[in-house]
Design a protein around this motif. Structure first.
Motif, PDB file in Angstrom:
ATOM      1  N   SER A 267       0.798  -1.141  -0.129  1.00 12.92           N
ATOM      2  CA  SER A 267       0.060   0.115  -0.140  1.00 12.92           C
ATOM      3  C   SER A 267       0.687   1.136   0.019  1.00 12.92           C
ATOM      4  N   GLY A 268       0.668   2.026  -0.953  1.00 13.51           N
ATOM      5  CA  GLY A 268       1.598   3.241  -1.096  1.00 13.51           C
ATOM      6  C   GLY A 268       1.459   4.089   0.235  1.00 13.51           C
ATOM      7  N   ASN A 269       2.661   4.312   0.553  1.00 12.25           N
ATOM      8  CA  ASN A 269       2.841   5.267   1.796  1.00 12.25           C
ATOM      9  C   ASN A 269       4.193   6.137   1.669  1.00 12.25           C
ATOM     10  N   PRO A 270       4.056   7.126   0.715  1.00  9.61           N
ATOM     11  CA  PRO A 270       5.398   7.783   0.103  1.00  9.61           C
ATOM     12  C   PRO A 270       5.765   8.680   1.284  1.00  9.61           C
ATOM     13  N   LEU A 271       7.194   8.790   1.147  1.00 11.99           N
ATOM     14  CA  LEU A 271       7.914  10.001   1.939  1.00 11.99           C
ATOM     15  C   LEU A 271       8.624  10.899   0.948  1.00 11.99           C
ATOM     16  N   ARG A 272       9.532  11.723   1.537  1.00  8.93           N
ATOM     17  CA  ARG A 272      10.275  12.750   0.745  1.00  8.93           C
ATOM     18  C   ARG A 272      10.999  12.196  -0.470  1.00  8.93           C
ATOM     19  N   GLY A 273      11.557  11.073  -0.341  1.00  7.82           N
ATOM     20  CA  GLY A 273      12.473  10.589  -1.128  1.00  7.82           C
ATOM     21  C   GLY A 273      11.643  10.008  -2.643  1.00  7.82           C
ATOM     22  N   HIS A 274      10.143   9.470  -2.117  1.00 11.36           N
ATOM     23  CA  HIS A 274       9.642   9.019  -3.050  1.00 11.36           C
ATOM     24  C   HIS A 274       8.970  10.150  -4.130  1.00 11.36           C
ATOM     25  N   PHE A 275       8.992  11.339  -3.540  1.00  5.18           N
ATOM     26  CA  PHE A 275       8.304  12.449  -4.054  1.00  5.18           C
ATOM     27  C   PHE A 275       9.472  13.145  -5.033  1.00  5.18           C
ATOM     28  N   ASP A 276      10.736  13.231  -4.421  1.00  4.48           N
ATOM     29  CA  ASP A 276      11.882  13.582  -5.248  1.00  4.48           C
ATOM     30  C   ASP A 276      12.056  12.656  -6.274  1.00  4.48           C
ATOM     31  N   ASP A 277      11.913  11.454  -6.421  1.00  2.00           N
ATOM     32  CA  ASP A 277      11.889  10.430  -7.449  1.00  2.00           C
ATOM     33  C   ASP A 277      10.790  10.709  -8.420  1.00  2.00           C
ATOM     34  N   LEU A 278       9.461  11.264  -7.892  1.00  2.00           N
ATOM     35  CA  LEU A 278       8.418  11.614  -8.819  1.00  2.00           C
ATOM     36  C   LEU A 278       9.080  12.692  -9.591  1.00  2.00           C
TER      37      LEU A 278
END
Length: 321
Positions: A267-278
Motif C-alpha cells: 500500500s503506497g505510503n510515500p515519503l520525501r524521497g519518493h516525491f523527489d523520485d517523482l
C-alpha cells in the motif's frame, strides 16, 4: 469570516456520493515537525470511495463527520517547530500517511514534513494533483518488481490513476507494455506508450499471453493473472477485492509458498524521497499528469460519482478555490 475555520468535504453517514457536502471545520495548526499546506487541488482515489460507502468501516469506525481526500498539491502556509527544508510559499505535493486517514479535501491540511516534496517548476498545481499517487507506480515497477529493459509488462487498470503512470513508466524503463483497459480507452493508453491495448471485458486473462511482470490495480482474479507469469516473473498488486478482501489476502500469502511467482502486495505510503523520485521522472520527461476532468470543491460528490461509473482516463481532480 472566522479565519480559524475552513471549508472541508464531509459526510455524516456511509452511503453513495450524495452523502458528501462542503462544511466548515476548524483550521488545523501545524505541530512540531509538520507543515500547514494551503490546498490548491486533490484527486479522487478508489480507497476513498470504499471508505465513504462503508466498506472499510472496520478501520474507519462510526464516528462522524468523516473526511475525504488522500493526496494534495498546494503551498506551504506555515511551519511547525523544527521544520527546516521548507519555507512559507513553497509549492509542494504529498499524500496523507496510512495512520492519518483521509482529510485533504479541504482548504488546508497539516502533514509531517517528510510526507511532502517540492513540485517541479513550471508544473501547474491543478495538473500536478494527478501525480502524487504515481509514487505507487514507481515503487511497484522499479522497487517491488525490478522491471528491466526488454521485459514484457502487463498493466491491469491501465487508464486509471496508478495504471496510466505505470504505462508511462513501463515504456520509459524499456519494457514492452500491454495495457488492459476499456475499448473506449484504447487510444488513450496507446498514447501513453502502451505497445498493445486490450479490452479487459472481452478478452480472457488466459488469452493475453505471457509476461515477466504483472501490475494489478484491481485485486480480483489474482490466480488467473499470476498464471500468466514467465519463469522468474513477478506480480505486484496494490489492491484487494473489496467484496472479498480476506480471499485476496489469503491468496497473496499463499503465493509465497505455492507455485512459482510470488504475488507482492503493498500500500503506497510515500515519503520525501519518493516525491523527489517523482519530480525527477517529471523533469526528465518520463511521466506527465493525465487529468480527465477538473471539478470545483462544491462538486466533489460528482467527482466520486464519475469515478464509480468507470471509464476514467487518468485522474479526476478537484480544484480548491
Amino acid at each position: 469570516m472566522n479565519d480559524r475555520m475552513m471549508k472541508a468535504v464531509l459526510y455524516d453517514r456511509y452511503g453513495d456520493p450524495g452523502v458528501l457536502y462542503v462544511g466548515r471545520v476548524p483550521r488545523p495548526e501545524p505541530a512540531p515537525g509538520e507543515v500547514l499546506v494551503k490546498v490548491r487541488a486533490f484527486s479522487v482515489n478508489g480507497s476513498e470511495l470504499a471508505a465513504r460507502a462503508g466498506r472499510l468501516r472496520l478501520f474507519t469506525g462510526r464516528k462522524f463527520p468523516q473526511r475525504v481526500g488522500l493526496d494534495f498539491t498546494g503551498e506551504v502556509a506555515a511551519l511547525g517547530a523544527g521544520v527546516t527544508p521548507y519555507a512559507v510559499g513553497d509549492r509542494v505535493w504529498g499524500v496523507l500517511g496510512r495512520t492519518a486517514g483521509f482529510g485533504s479535501a479541504a482548504e488546508y491540511v497539516t502533514v509531517p514534513a517528510e510526507r511532502v516534496g517540492p513540485v517541479p517548476d513550471g508544473l501547474d498545481l491543478v495538473d500536478a494533483a494527478a501525480l502524487p499517487v504515481a509514487t505507487t507506480a514507481v515503487t511497484a515497477l522499479r522497487d517491488k518488481a525490478g522491471l528491466r529493459p526488454g521485459e514484457r509488462l502487463l498493466v491491469r487498470g491501465a487508464a486509471g490513476g496508478v495504471g496510466n503512470a505505470a504505462v508511462q513508466l513501463g515504456r520509459a524503463y524499456g519494457a514492452e507494455v500491454t495495457a488492459l483497459a476499456r475499448a473506449a480507452n484504447a487510444d488513450f493508453v496507446r498514447g501513453l506508450g502502451a505497445y498493445r491495448a486490450v479490452d479487459h471485458r472481452t478478452v480472457r486473462p488466459a488469452d493475453l499471453g505471457r509476461f515477466d511482470v504483472v501490475l494489478d490495480t484491481a485485486g480480483t482474479d489474482l490466480r488467473a493473472f499470476r498464471r500468466l507469469l514467465n519463469p522468474g516473473g513477478r506480480m505486484v498488486t496494490i489492491a484487494f477485492d473489496q467484496k472479498r478482501p480476506a480471499v485476496s489476502l489469503g491468496y497473496v500469502v499463499a503465493s509465497t509458498v505455492h507455485g512459482h511467482g510470488r504475488v507482492r502486495f503493498f500500500s503506497g505510503n510515500p515519503l520525501r524521497g519518493h516525491f523527489d523520485d517523482l519530480a525527477r521522472h517529471v523533469v526528465e520527461g518520463r511521466l506527465s499528469p493525465a487529468v480527465d476532468t477538473v471539478f470545483p470543491l462544491e462538486e466533489t460528490a460528482a467527482a466520486h460519482r464519475a469515478l464509480e461509473a468507470g471509464g476514467v482516463q487518468g485522474k479526476y481532480v478537484v480544484k480548491v478555490a
